[in-house]
Design a protein around this motif. Structure first.
Motif, mmCIF file in Angstrom:
data_model
loop_
_atom_site.group_PDB
_atom_site.id
_atom_site.type_symbol
_atom_site.label_atom_id
_atom_site.label_comp_id
_atom_site.label_asym_id
_atom_site.label_seq_id
_atom_site.Cartn_x
_atom_site.Cartn_y
_atom_site.Cartn_z
ATOM 1 N N ARG A 67 0.850 -1.047 0.185
ATOM 2 C CA ARG A 67 -0.127 0.180 0.058
ATOM 3 C C ARG A 67 0.898 1.362 -0.164
ATOM 4 O O ARG A 67 2.033 1.102 0.616
ATOM 5 N N THR A 68 0.428 2.212 -0.781
ATOM 6 C CA THR A 68 1.075 3.768 -0.524
ATOM 7 C C THR A 68 1.094 4.129 0.855
ATOM 8 O O THR A 68 0.144 4.185 1.467
ATOM 9 N N ALA A 69 2.027 5.007 1.044
ATOM 10 C CA ALA A 69 2.171 5.509 2.579
ATOM 11 C C ALA A 69 2.033 7.080 2.178
ATOM 12 O O ALA A 69 2.109 7.643 3.286
ATOM 13 N N GLU A 70 1.837 7.690 0.945
ATOM 14 C CA GLU A 70 1.853 9.092 0.824
ATOM 15 C C GLU A 70 0.924 9.480 -0.378
ATOM 16 O O GLU A 70 0.563 8.523 -1.354
ATOM 17 N N PRO A 71 -0.018 10.354 -0.005
ATOM 18 C CA PRO A 71 -1.012 10.715 -1.387
ATOM 19 C C PRO A 71 -0.090 11.266 -2.275
ATOM 20 O O PRO A 71 1.061 11.990 -2.073
ATOM 21 N N LYS A 73 -0.730 13.010 -6.857
ATOM 22 C CA LYS A 73 -1.220 13.234 -7.898
ATOM 23 C C LYS A 73 -2.691 12.671 -7.803
ATOM 24 O O LYS A 73 -3.473 12.022 -8.670
ATOM 25 N N GLY A 74 -3.509 13.118 -6.802
ATOM 26 C CA GLY A 74 -5.036 12.973 -6.382
ATOM 27 C C GLY A 74 -5.131 11.655 -5.938
ATOM 28 O O GLY A 74 -6.421 11.190 -5.598
ATOM 29 N N TYR A 75 -4.262 10.612 -5.936
ATOM 30 C CA TYR A 75 -4.310 9.417 -5.074
ATOM 31 C C TYR A 75 -4.383 9.588 -3.559
ATOM 32 O O TYR A 75 -3.455 10.200 -3.362
ATOM 33 N N ARG A 76 -5.117 8.930 -3.092
ATOM 34 C CA ARG A 76 -5.173 8.856 -1.468
ATOM 35 C C ARG A 76 -3.917 8.103 -1.026
ATOM 36 O O ARG A 76 -3.680 7.176 -1.739
ATOM 37 N N LYS A 77 -3.597 8.276 0.164
ATOM 38 C CA LYS A 77 -2.743 7.444 1.071
ATOM 39 C C LYS A 77 -3.456 6.099 1.089
ATOM 40 O O LYS A 77 -4.369 5.941 1.444
ATOM 41 N N GLY A 78 -2.528 4.916 1.120
ATOM 42 C CA GLY A 78 -2.988 3.592 1.208
ATOM 43 C C GLY A 78 -3.763 2.744 0.155
ATOM 44 O O GLY A 78 -4.328 1.954 0.000
ATOM 45 N N ARG A 79 -3.286 3.420 -1.159
ATOM 46 C CA ARG A 79 -3.724 2.848 -2.251
ATOM 47 C C ARG A 79 -3.188 1.496 -2.664
ATOM 48 O O ARG A 79 -2.007 1.408 -2.555
ATOM 49 N N ASN A 80 -3.888 0.465 -2.836
ATOM 50 C CA ASN A 80 -3.100 -0.859 -3.382
ATOM 51 C C ASN A 80 -2.905 -0.514 -4.970
ATOM 52 O O ASN A 80 -3.690 -0.008 -5.833
ATOM 53 N N THR A 259 9.028 9.641 -2.908
ATOM 54 C CA THR A 259 9.536 9.721 -1.629
ATOM 55 C C THR A 259 8.938 8.651 -0.911
ATOM 56 O O THR A 259 8.983 8.653 0.404
ATOM 57 N N ASP A 260 7.665 7.935 -1.390
ATOM 58 C CA ASP A 260 6.980 6.945 -0.658
ATOM 59 C C ASP A 260 8.032 5.916 -0.103
ATOM 60 O O ASP A 260 8.398 5.143 -0.964
ATOM 61 N N PRO A 261 8.008 5.587 1.010
ATOM 62 C CA PRO A 261 9.000 4.539 1.722
ATOM 63 C C PRO A 261 8.493 3.090 1.687
ATOM 64 O O PRO A 261 9.219 2.302 1.849
ATOM 65 N N GLN A 262 7.193 2.990 1.107
ATOM 66 C CA GLN A 262 6.551 1.714 1.579
ATOM 67 C C GLN A 262 5.795 1.052 0.295
ATOM 68 O O GLN A 262 5.844 -0.140 0.333
ATOM 69 N N ALA A 263 5.575 1.712 -0.533
ATOM 70 C CA ALA A 263 4.637 1.391 -1.645
ATOM 71 C C ALA A 263 5.247 0.305 -2.467
ATOM 72 O O ALA A 263 4.871 -0.790 -2.999
ATOM 73 N N VAL A 264 6.911 0.175 -2.759
ATOM 74 C CA VAL A 264 7.719 -0.824 -3.166
ATOM 75 C C VAL A 264 8.555 -1.654 -2.167
ATOM 76 O O VAL A 264 9.580 -0.778 -1.749
ATOM 77 N N GLY A 265 8.305 -2.660 -1.851
ATOM 78 C CA GLY A 265 9.074 -3.462 -0.974
ATOM 79 C C GLY A 265 10.155 -4.044 -1.596
ATOM 80 O O GLY A 265 10.035 -4.519 -2.971
ATOM 81 N N SER A 266 11.390 -4.285 -0.961
ATOM 82 C CA SER A 266 12.348 -5.054 -1.490
ATOM 83 C C SER A 266 13.008 -5.791 -0.582
ATOM 84 O O SER A 266 13.190 -5.306 0.626
ATOM 85 N N PHE A 267 13.849 -6.538 -0.856
ATOM 86 C CA PHE A 267 15.174 -7.385 -0.242
ATOM 87 C C PHE A 267 16.001 -7.896 -0.981
ATOM 88 O O PHE A 267 15.598 -8.349 -2.389
ATOM 89 N N SER A 268 17.074 -7.862 -0.772
ATOM 90 C CA SER A 268 18.157 -8.830 -1.602
ATOM 91 C C SER A 268 18.955 -9.941 -0.681
ATOM 92 O O SER A 268 19.245 -9.802 0.327
#
Length: 419
Positions: A67-71, A73-80, A259-268
């Motif tokens: 889920r996005t952590a920041e609103p 371009k008109g999209y709300r925070k928490g968007r899938n 600057t959204d820290p959550q929308a794209v998760g990753s690990f290596s």
């Protein structure tokens, strides 16, 4: 050094009071034994942890949607949101250093969703690119892996894990070319596989059915969406750089705040390996501190006993001095006794520690190579054994240094007076 009379005298001195010598040796024996067992156990944990990822390309990284952590371009925070096939093409064209890339898509998993004749089971269903098998390497027991033609033509073919094979087919039966029903659709089996790493991405391969990514996308009617992406970088390319570039591109492609820290998760894998390396380095340092502390306590015990021994032999040492013994002879005698006590106890502890580690290793191996244990092949390497031996011998000399100096100070006249 090789004077037989001297060594006989050392042995007589040590065995004169057997109980005291044994108790003195025990401290050194226990210190070395604990050091060896702790180092071997730490190595066993390290081997077990890294065996779980052995088989994954070490410079691999993985991405998933959240889920996005920041609103933005008109999209709300928490968007899938979901990744799309067009994101794959953009990544291939714009991100440098990518060697292999594969999205991963999951099919529905219901009760007895995989069927052959009268046999059925509930298993994971995954869709991947052929490149995935270069990211997570496989043991191939029958047939082949999925290829580019399967992907492009959206063929209804599948790979099955070894556990699926054991349930649906007879032992020794070649399943290639035969058909199984997966979520109500028939697929032709082209191979049987088992992942080399014990750890898994998206479910254990042994209990999975693998389909061409394009085929699974089509039959699940999810359009061009997917939620998980696997990438392996070229040799020499930093995983961190690839991860940053992919995240930036995915955010731009899908209207997510940069600057959204959550929308794209990753690990290596590389970062996980680095974390584990630092963890085990810390464990090794702690083990050495504990082991050396225990050994030091034993060495102090040896030094104290040697002081008592020198006190008891005051007359003998005085007579030696009166007969012309040089200070170096007295020092050598006392330090040799200390060295023999320490070396004998330490080498017994070292040998017993290695023996116990070998016994544990044999017990683990008797459990079979498929044992899901995080403790594998406990051992100490030859360099560690040599280092422990050198420390042991040096400690033996150090333990005898103060008693030897005390013995050298004894004068013949003082010895006679004390007597």
């Amino acid at each position: 050094m090789f004077d037989i009379d001297r060594w006989q005298e050392i042995w007589i001195t040590i065995t004169r009071n057997k109980t005291r010598s044994l108790l003195t040796c025990f401290g050194v024996f226990w210190g070395i034994l604990m050091l060896v067992l702790l180092l071997g156990s730490g190595k066993g944990m390290q081997n077990g942890i890294f065996k779980n990822v052995n088989g994954f390309a070490t410079n691999s990284c993985f991405f998933y949607t959240d889920r996005t952590a920041e609103p933005y371009k008109g999209y709300r925070k928490g968007r899938n949101w979901s990744m799309r096939n067009r994101d794959l093409e953009a990544i291939k064209q714009k991100v440098q250093g990518i060697k292999y890339i594969s999205p991963m898509h999951w099919g529905p998993q219901g009760s007895n969703n995989v069927v052959k004749g009268q046999k059925a089971g509930s298993y994971n269903v995954r869709g991947v690119y052929p490149d995935y098998f270069n990211i997570e390497t496989q043991h191939i027991y029958y047939g082949r892996l999925l290829n580019e033609i399967d992907l492009q033509e959206k063929r209804k073919v599948c790979l099955i894990g070894t556990r699926v094979y054991e349930v649906l087919f007879k032992p020794g039966e070649d399943p290639t070319g035969q058909y199984i029903r997966v979520n109500g659709i028939y697929y032709q089996v082209v191979g049987v596989i088992k992942a080399k790493p014990r750890a898994s991405i998206g479910g254990r391969t042994e209990e999975s059915v693998m389909l061409p990514f394009s085929t699974l996308q089509q039959v699940t009617n999810n359009g061009d969406k997917f939620w998980f992406l696997c990438i392996t970088g070229e040799d020499g390319y930093s995983c961190d750089k690839i991860m940053d570039d992919v995240k930036t591109l995915l955010k731009a492609q899908n209207e997510i705040s940069p600057t959204d820290p959550q929308a794209v998760g990753s690990f290596s894998i590389a970062k996980q390996a680095e974390t584990f390396n630092m963890l085990f380095l810390g464990i090794d340092i702690l083990v050495w501190l504990v082991g050396m502390g225990t050994l030091l306590a034993g060495i102090i015990g040896v030094s104290n006993i040697m002081m008592v021994t020198v006190k008891e032999r005051t007359k003998e040492i005085g007579v030696r001095r009166a007969l012309g013994a040089k200070p170096a002879n007295i020092i050598t005698q006392v330090m040799s006794e200390s060295l023999v006590l320490t070396a004998l106890a330490g080498l017994i502890g070292l040998t017993l520690g290695v023996f116990l580690l070998d016994v544990v290793n044999r017990v683990l191996e008797s459990g079979g190579s498929n044992s899901d244990t995080f403790f594998t092949n406990p051992e100490i390497n030859i360099n560690t054994a040599i280092a422990a031996t050198i420390i042991l011998l040096f400690s033996g000399l150090l333990a005898g240094l103060i008693p030897a100096w005390r013995a050298m100070q004894i004068k013949a006249i003082d010895a006679i007076r004390e007597e």
